[in-house]
Design a protein around this motif. Structure first.
Motif, PDB file in Angstrom:
ATOM      1  N   SER A   1      10.890   3.612  -2.854  1.00  0.00           N
ATOM      2  CA  SER A   1      10.598   4.820  -2.084  1.00  0.00           C
ATOM      3  C   SER A   1       9.344   4.574  -1.269  1.00  0.00           C
ATOM      4  O   SER A   1       8.220   4.884  -1.686  1.00  0.00           O
ATOM      5  CB  SER A   1      10.405   6.019  -3.024  1.00  0.00           C
ATOM      6  N   LEU A   2       9.540   3.975  -0.103  1.00  0.00           N
ATOM      7  CA  LEU A   2       8.437   3.467   0.705  1.00  0.00           C
ATOM      8  C   LEU A   2       8.546   3.965   2.141  1.00  0.00           C
ATOM      9  O   LEU A   2       9.610   4.388   2.594  1.00  0.00           O
ATOM     10  CB  LEU A   2       8.445   1.933   0.703  1.00  0.00           C
ATOM     11  N   ALA A   3       7.446   3.889   2.852  1.00  0.00           N
ATOM     12  CA  ALA A   3       7.430   4.241   4.266  1.00  0.00           C
ATOM     13  C   ALA A   3       7.573   2.984   5.115  1.00  0.00           C
ATOM     14  O   ALA A   3       7.149   1.895   4.720  1.00  0.00           O
ATOM     15  CB  ALA A   3       6.124   4.965   4.619  1.00  0.00           C
ATOM     16  N   GLU A   4       8.170   3.145   6.292  1.00  0.00           N
ATOM     17  CA  GLU A   4       8.287   2.049   7.242  1.00  0.00           C
ATOM     18  C   GLU A   4       8.248   2.605   8.657  1.00  0.00           C
ATOM     19  O   GLU A   4       8.698   3.726   8.909  1.00  0.00           O
ATOM     20  CB  GLU A   4       9.580   1.260   7.017  1.00  0.00           C
ATOM     21  N   GLN A   5       7.686   1.836   9.564  1.00  0.00           N
ATOM     22  CA  GLN A   5       7.625   2.264  10.964  1.00  0.00           C
ATOM     23  C   GLN A   5       8.993   2.115  11.604  1.00  0.00           C
ATOM     24  O   GLN A   5       9.632   1.066  11.506  1.00  0.00           O
ATOM     25  CB  GLN A   5       6.597   1.437  11.735  1.00  0.00           C
ATOM     26  N   VAL A   6       9.440   3.185  12.259  1.00  0.00           N
ATOM     27  CA  VAL A   6      10.714   3.166  12.976  1.00  0.00           C
ATOM     28  C   VAL A   6      10.502   2.712  14.414  1.00  0.00           C
ATOM     29  O   VAL A   6      11.236   1.877  14.933  1.00  0.00           O
ATOM     30  CB  VAL A   6      11.374   4.560  12.944  1.00  0.00           C
TER      31      VAL A   6
ATOM     32  N   GLY B   1       2.258  12.442  -1.224  1.00  0.00           N
ATOM     33  CA  GLY B   1       3.519  11.879  -0.755  1.00  0.00           C
ATOM     34  C   GLY B   1       3.486  11.469   0.700  1.00  0.00           C
ATOM     35  O   GLY B   1       3.840  10.342   1.066  1.00  0.00           O
ATOM     36  N   SER B   2       3.028  12.361   1.568  1.00  0.00           N
ATOM     37  CA  SER B   2       3.036  12.069   2.999  1.00  0.00           C
ATOM     38  C   SER B   2       1.990  11.038   3.399  1.00  0.00           C
ATOM     39  O   SER B   2       2.000  10.553   4.536  1.00  0.00           O
ATOM     40  CB  SER B   2       2.825  13.360   3.795  1.00  0.00           C
ATOM     41  N   ALA B   3       1.085  10.676   2.496  1.00  0.00           N
ATOM     42  CA  ALA B   3       0.081   9.651   2.808  1.00  0.00           C
ATOM     43  C   ALA B   3       0.727   8.299   3.091  1.00  0.00           C
ATOM     44  O   ALA B   3       0.193   7.504   3.874  1.00  0.00           O
ATOM     45  CB  ALA B   3      -0.918   9.519   1.668  1.00  0.00           C
TER      46      ALA B   3
ATOM     47  N   LEU C   1       0.792  -1.224   0.000  1.00  0.00           N
ATOM     48  CA  LEU C   1       0.000   0.000   0.000  1.00  0.00           C
ATOM     49  C   LEU C   1       0.826   1.276   0.000  1.00  0.00           C
ATOM     50  O   LEU C   1       0.368   2.319  -0.465  1.00  0.00           O
ATOM     51  CB  LEU C   1      -0.932   0.007   1.217  1.00  0.00           C
ATOM     52  N   SER C   2       2.027   1.222   0.539  1.00  0.00           N
ATOM     53  CA  SER C   2       2.830   2.435   0.693  1.00  0.00           C
ATOM     54  C   SER C   2       3.059   3.138  -0.639  1.00  0.00           C
ATOM     55  O   SER C   2       2.873   4.351  -0.760  1.00  0.00           O
ATOM     56  CB  SER C   2       4.166   2.099   1.353  1.00  0.00           C
ATOM     57  N   ALA C   3       3.451   2.383  -1.648  1.00  0.00           N
ATOM     58  CA  ALA C   3       3.717   2.969  -2.967  1.00  0.00           C
ATOM     59  C   ALA C   3       2.448   3.501  -3.612  1.00  0.00           C
ATOM     60  O   ALA C   3       2.486   4.493  -4.348  1.00  0.00           O
ATOM     61  CB  ALA C   3       4.377   1.941  -3.881  1.00  0.00           C
ATOM     62  N   VAL C   4       1.312   2.866  -3.333  1.00  0.00           N
ATOM     63  CA  VAL C   4       0.036   3.325  -3.902  1.00  0.00           C
ATOM     64  C   VAL C   4      -0.385   4.643  -3.251  1.00  0.00           C
ATOM     65  O   VAL C   4      -0.733   5.610  -3.942  1.00  0.00           O
ATOM     66  CB  VAL C   4      -1.061   2.264  -3.713  1.00  0.00           C
ATOM     67  N   ALA C   5      -0.347   4.696  -1.923  1.00  0.00           N
ATOM     68  CA  ALA C   5      -0.753   5.918  -1.218  1.00  0.00           C
ATOM     69  C   ALA C   5       0.140   7.088  -1.581  1.00  0.00           C
ATOM     70  O   ALA C   5      -0.319   8.233  -1.679  1.00  0.00           O
ATOM     71  CB  ALA C   5      -0.716   5.675   0.284  1.00  0.00           C
TER      72      ALA C   5
END
Length: 335
Positions: A186-191, A162-164, A153-157
């Protein structure tokens, strides 16, 4: 459109909520406007949904004639390019899973049209990251409806806002710059989770709830083109509203400072909303040190919140924003 009684069973419906996130290390612009790829990595804090969230209901049915969307009570143009990118990509991924024979994927309705109804419990387009929570909620709800796995989902949002991609996770989240030209990395991940720093508190000082005069995309583009201090200087997010990070122990005194120097309207709306803040006394010495004249009504109200979890599914069908006919309930439509 009124749906025949014997066709209502063909309607599938899911409601989800998603949070706002506020960057502490911002992404300052895009190296690719179409794919929404950032020029630097960023780090954000996901705010608690008890204070700020988007709620989205999506229904699909073979009887719907076209895709439709209602935002905060008004029907909007579904042809928006970023919105279409999210819809098309979720449908593409869902079809791919179906064609691969994935028995866990319930995608029989992926070809059906959808009705989308979304509301925020905070001012939209005022610089409070409504696009982040909005697109995160849209993509997450679509994934629940069409059986798309969360890691996709990260790449789709990101293609919606961008911040989604950061609002798909709770707590402290990194959006990685990535190196590939197609943006797949270029993906988001929880730190860290929202429980990592329990003393952290976030205050949003709402100066104006009106739509911001300069959009995020335009503002960042100007920064990239003109600023000699890019990634060195810190700035407000788009819009006039300030976000303050502090600790629980310092919260009462800081709020009292704001209340003293920016006194609210008498008998106006509640000045501090959200998590309760204890009262505090200000010393005369502190008032002298700050050395400024009070500015009445400069700050409309404060939203008090903390780090919170990522998107979730709303189980109670009574909380659907769409009715059994696939149209918004009266409570979700503005006058």
């Amino acid at each position: 459109m009124k749906m025949p009684e014997n066709d209502k069973q063909s309607l599938s419906m899911v409601t989800c909520t998603a949070p706002v996130n506020i960057a502490v290390i911002k992404y300052w612009g895009k190296r690719d406007e179409d794919l929404i790829l950032p020029i630097n990595s960023s780090l954000s804090v996901t705010l608690h949904q008890d204070q700020l969230k988007t709620t989205t209901t999506i229904a699909c049915s073979r009887n719907f004639q076209q895709d439709r969307i209602w935002l905060n009570g008004k029907e909007e143009d579904i042809s928006n390019s970023r919105l279409q990118s999210c819809l098309q990509e979720i449908r593409r991924v869902s079809r791919k899973r179906r064609n691969s024979g994935d028995s866990t994927s319930d995608v029989s309705s992926v070809s059906h049209k959808v009705h989308i109804c979304s509301v925020n419990n905070f001012p939209t387009a005022a610089g409070l990251a409504s696009s982040a929570s909005g697109y995160a909620c849209l993509v997450y709800t679509l994934s629940q409806l069409f059986g798309v796995e969360s890691e996709q989902l990260s790449a789709v949002a990101r293609q919606g806002s961008g911040s989604a991609c950061r609002s798909l996770y709770g707590g402290f989240v990194q959006w990685k710059l990535g190196e590939q030209l197609d943006g797949k990395d270029s993906l988001a991940e929880q730190v860290e989770s929202e429980s990592y720093w329990p003393e952290l508190r976030i205050l949003i000082l709402v100066v104006s709830a009106e739509q911001k005069s300069v959009g995020s995309t335009s503002g960042m583009h100007t920064s990239v083109e003109t600023s000699q201090l890019l990634k060195v200087a810190y700035t407000f997010d788009a819009g006039p509203n300030a976000v303050i990070y502090t600790l629980q122990d310092h919260l009462p005194e800081f709020v009292q400072v704001v209340r003293h120097f920016f006194p609210p309207e008498v008998n106006g709306e509640e000045f501090v909303k959200g998590l309760p803040v204890c009262s505090a006394d200000l010393s005369e010495e502190l008032k002298r040190d700050i050395n400024m004249e009070p500015t009445p009504k400069a700050i409309r109200y404060i939203i008090s919140t903390k780090a919170g979890p990522g998107p979730c599914v709303v189980k109670d069908p009574n909380h659907h924003l769409l009715g059994a006919d696939g149209l918004p309930k009266k409570s979700a439509i503005s006058d």
